[in-house]
Design a protein around this motif. Structure first.
Motif, PDB file in Angstrom:
ATOM      1  N   ILE A 151       0.703  -1.173  -0.130  1.00 16.07           N
ATOM      2  CA  ILE A 151       0.021  -0.163   0.282  1.00 16.07           C
ATOM      3  C   ILE A 151       0.689   1.361  -0.096  1.00 16.07           C
ATOM      4  CG2 ILE A 151      -1.903   1.138   1.916  1.00 16.07           C
ATOM      5  CD1 ILE A 151      -2.960  -1.373   2.114  1.00 16.07           C
ATOM      6  N   PHE A 152       1.566   0.928   0.724  1.00 19.36           N
ATOM      7  CA  PHE A 152       2.333   2.410   0.911  1.00 19.36           C
ATOM      8  C   PHE A 152       3.618   2.757  -0.548  1.00 19.36           C
ATOM      9  CE2 PHE A 152       7.288   3.841   1.866  1.00 19.36           C
ATOM     10  CZ  PHE A 152       6.723   5.026   2.381  1.00 19.36           C
ATOM     11  N   PHE A 165       2.165   2.414  -3.149  1.00 17.80           N
ATOM     12  CA  PHE A 165       1.125   2.434  -4.339  1.00 17.80           C
ATOM     13  C   PHE A 165       0.917   3.360  -4.005  1.00 17.80           C
ATOM     14  CE2 PHE A 165      -0.144  -1.844  -5.590  1.00 17.80           C
ATOM     15  CZ  PHE A 165      -0.575  -1.081  -6.504  1.00 17.80           C
ATOM     16  N   LYS A 166       0.853   4.549  -2.619  1.00 20.33           N
ATOM     17  CA  LYS A 166       1.183   5.393  -2.164  1.00 20.33           C
ATOM     18  C   LYS A 166       2.150   6.143  -3.193  1.00 20.33           C
ATOM     19  CE  LYS A 166      -1.385   7.437   1.375  1.00 20.33           C
ATOM     20  NZ  LYS A 166      -1.529   7.124   2.794  1.00 20.33           N
ATOM     21  N   GLU A 167       2.961   5.939  -2.434  1.00 20.20           N
ATOM     22  CA  GLU A 167       4.438   6.878  -3.248  1.00 20.20           C
ATOM     23  C   GLU A 167       4.330   6.949  -4.712  1.00 20.20           C
ATOM     24  OE1 GLU A 167       8.116   5.352  -2.384  1.00 20.20           O
ATOM     25  OE2 GLU A 167       7.945   6.590  -0.720  1.00 20.20           O
ATOM     26  N   ARG A 168       3.978   6.182  -5.062  1.00 23.59           N
ATOM     27  CA  ARG A 168       4.002   5.596  -6.857  1.00 23.59           C
ATOM     28  C   ARG A 168       3.039   7.068  -7.502  1.00 23.59           C
ATOM     29  NH1 ARG A 168       3.326   0.549 -10.266  1.00 23.59           N
ATOM     30  NH2 ARG A 168       1.959   1.583 -10.718  1.00 23.59           N
ATOM     31  N   ARG A 169       1.509   7.402  -6.320  1.00 28.05           N
ATOM     32  CA  ARG A 169       1.445   7.306  -7.533  1.00 28.05           C
ATOM     33  C   ARG A 169       0.712   9.411  -6.764  1.00 28.05           C
ATOM     34  NH1 ARG A 169      -5.174   6.301  -5.351  1.00 28.05           N
ATOM     35  NH2 ARG A 169      -4.776   5.010  -6.922  1.00 28.05           N
ATOM     36  N   SER A 170       1.946  10.119  -5.615  1.00 32.06           N
ATOM     37  CA  SER A 170       2.049  10.922  -4.935  1.00 32.06           C
ATOM     38  C   SER A 170       3.441  11.388  -6.282  1.00 32.06           C
ATOM     39  CB  SER A 170       2.975  11.129  -3.647  1.00 32.06           C
ATOM     40  OG  SER A 170       3.945   9.771  -3.790  1.00 32.06           O
ATOM     41  N   ASN A 171       3.770  10.981  -6.887  1.00 31.54           N
ATOM     42  CA  ASN A 171       5.178  11.204  -8.075  1.00 31.54           C
ATOM     43  C   ASN A 171       4.830  11.578  -8.945  1.00 31.54           C
ATOM     44  OD1 ASN A 171       7.065  10.453  -6.197  1.00 31.54           O
ATOM     45  ND2 ASN A 171       7.793   8.649  -6.499  1.00 31.54           N
TER      46      ASN A 171
END
Lengths: 410, 161
Positions: B150-151, B153-159
């Motif tokens: 999850i972390f 995924f979240k990081e990729r989205r924020s990028n």
């Protein structure tokens, strides 16, 4: 001011903790403990050493009978308590001890639970029985034939007992073994405990036979062997073995068979092999084992299971009966002797396996374990019918002998 | 990082701490299996302590090797327990989002006592122990990997954003 009172509170807490968490809560003075060195288990009614009908013993026989809480009195449990003032090997090295006085006290109680008997000893000794230093456990043949499971549970379960206590089987009264007054050691249990250490000198002694091994074998459904001991008044002999199928004893194995059992089980620590002299017919050569290693691999050939037993051994020549008259110091002699030794070991190993398969049908070579470890698929096929399959197992023995040194002379 | 005075070489020390305890535990487990075998070990309630009682030396230096073993084992147990205590305090602090360490530390004590007197016999203790092991396995092998995924995924989205 507040800080100061807080400090005092801390000190008070520390003191109260120290006082309430007292260590050594089960502390007993060393001379108040009744150290138990050996346990002997017989069928009920053992005969006190040589005094079967003496009047003095009648009273003691009365003491041996206890009203059990449940069940009939099946076994006679005997414990050996050392009388330390009578011991010769005094720690300070002073000589003394009363030569003819008895050095140990054997207490017998009849019962069907060892723990009940154990608590009953407290009614007869002023010292509390203490088992942490238990050295040996002697079991008579009659008890072993009924199964060890019933009598050994307490030895495995009790926190005071240890798994490295040695177990012995004797054809006669087990109490008689504890009654032995040894010449070298003070107490027969200590003497008996030291005997298996000599397994590096001869393979006729089994050496890895303690409670832990017995428990492992019974739990793993393996057949096993335990050492046989016989005794005279001041001597114990440890040679040969008792064969167990599951936890019941099925018979005795002689000294020579025990040697080759150890070869097959890869348990040889030392010993000798005597072979015929290849150069002259009526002479013999004694070979000393330096190293022996056995590897077993199971192979299934159609219907049969063949155990491939591969042994590598290294010997020194220890004695030649002909040598002084006619020394022989050449390669041919060594090669021929190696051949003789190889043939002899192969033949004897095969004999031992056939004998066990025919007479006892007990898998004391742990072939089942070998198959289980090396060929699990094969084991799944045979495990339900192993008792019937074991006697039919074929063996293929190859022995590789090397003779290394010949001693000091040619 | 909190509770650590100097940050120098910190990774090295964390790593070596984990490795040492890992090796010690591994050695004990492997020795137990080697000494007792895979079948016998199922019949033992306390394999480690039984192992210490099974030490036998040819020389009669220590007839009772377990007393030596126990001396180090007690320390080992207490340090492990205190680490659990520490971790649990940290966790509860974050859970309740509070800074009152002392309160949390003292609230723990009655809970410990209640948990320790709750099982009535050794069989129940082992039942709860197995239950706890199950939860720990779930947390370790399901929950933490899930969190990492999850972390990520979240990081990729924020990028991307």
């Amino acid at each position: 001011m507040r800080i100061l009172s807080f400090k005092y509170l801390k000190v008070l807490a520390a003191i109260s903790i120290v006082l309430s968490l007292s260590a050594c809560w089960d502390y007993t003075e060393i001379e108040r403990r009744g150290y138990i060195l050996g346990i002997a288990i017989d069928k009920a009614f053992p005969i006190p050493k040589g005094n079967e009908d003496t009047k003095e013993y009648i009273n003691e026989r009365d003491l041996e009978k206890i009203p059990t809480q449940l069940g009939e009195k099946k076994y006679a449990y005997t414990v050996q308590i050392p009388l330390l003032p009578q011991a010769q090997n005094k720690p300070s090295g002073q000589t003394g001890g009363g030569g003819t006085k008895e050095k140990t006290w054997e207490l017998t109680i009849l019962g069907n639970s060892f723990f009940e008997a154990n608590r009953e000893y407290s009614t007869r000794t002023s010292t509390q029985p203490f088992y942490e230093h238990l050295q040996v456990l002697v079991i008579s043949e009659d008890v072993a034939k009924d199964g060890l499971g019933n009598v050994l549970d307490i030895m495995i379960r009790d926190p005071e007992m240890r798994r490295r206590t040695r177990v012995f089987i004797t054809p006669k009264y087990a109490k008689g073994i504890l009654d032995v007054q040894p010449r070298i050691e003070d107490f027969s249990s200590q003497y008996l405990r030291e005997l298996p250490y000599n397994a590096s000198k001869t393979s006729r002694i089994l050496h890895k036979t303690d409670l832990g091994e017995v428990s492992e074998s019974i739990h793993a459904n393996l057949d096993f062997v335990l050492p046989r001991i016989i005794s005279t008044e001041d001597e114990i002999k440890n040679a040969g073995s008792a064969v167990f199928k599951k936890d019941k004893m099925v018979g005795w194995l002689g000294e020579i068979d025990t040697i080759y059992l150890k070869w097959i089980r890869n348990a040889v620590l030392g010993g000798i092999i005597v072979v015929e002299d290849p150069m002259s017919k009526n002479d013999i050569i004694t070979l000393e084992i330096k190293k022996a290693k056995t590897k077993i691999t199971p192979i299934s050939q159609g219907e049969d299971i063949v155990m491939k037993i591969k042994t590598k051994a290294k010997f020194n020549i220890a004695e030649e009966s002909r040598s002084l008259n006619k020394p022989e110091f050449n390669e041919k002699h060594i090669k021929l002797t190696e051949k003789k030794a190889q043939e002899k070991i192969e033949r004897e190993m095969d004999d031992t396996i056939k004998y066990i398969q025919r007479d006892f049908r007990a898998d004391i070579f742990h072939f089942s374990q070998t198959i289980q470890q090396q060929d699990p698929d094969l084991w799944n096929e045979v495990k339900d019918d192993w008792d019937n399959i074991f006697p039919k197992i074929k063996t293929q023995i190859t022995v590789d002998v090397d003779i290394d040194k010949t001693g000091l002379v040619k | 990082m909190p509770y650590i005075a100097s940050n120098r070489n910190i990774k090295k020390y964390i790593f070596s701490g984990i490795i040492v305890s890992f090796l010690v535990y591994l050695a004990i487990v492997v020795t137990c299996i080697m000494v007792f075998g895979s079948i016998e070990i199922n019949y033992l309630i306390y394999p480690g302590i039984t192992l210490s009682k099974a030490i036998r030396l040819r020389l009669q230096v220590f007839e009772r090797g377990e007393s030596l073993f126990m001396a180090s084992w007690v320390l080992n147990t207490f340090t492990t327990l205190i680490m659990y205590y520490f971790v649990s305090t940290l966790n509860l602090k974050t859970l309740f989002n509070t800074n009152k360490e002392k309160l949390i530390i003292y609230i723990h004590i009655p809970i410990f006592i209640l948990i320790s007197i709750f099982p009535q016999n050794v069989i129940q203790t082992f039942k709860y122990l197995h239950f706890c092991t199950f939860i720990a396995q779930f947390l370790n092998f399901v929950f933490i990997p899930l969190m990492i995924i999850i972390f990520l995924f979240k990081e990729r989205r924020s990028n991307v954003l």
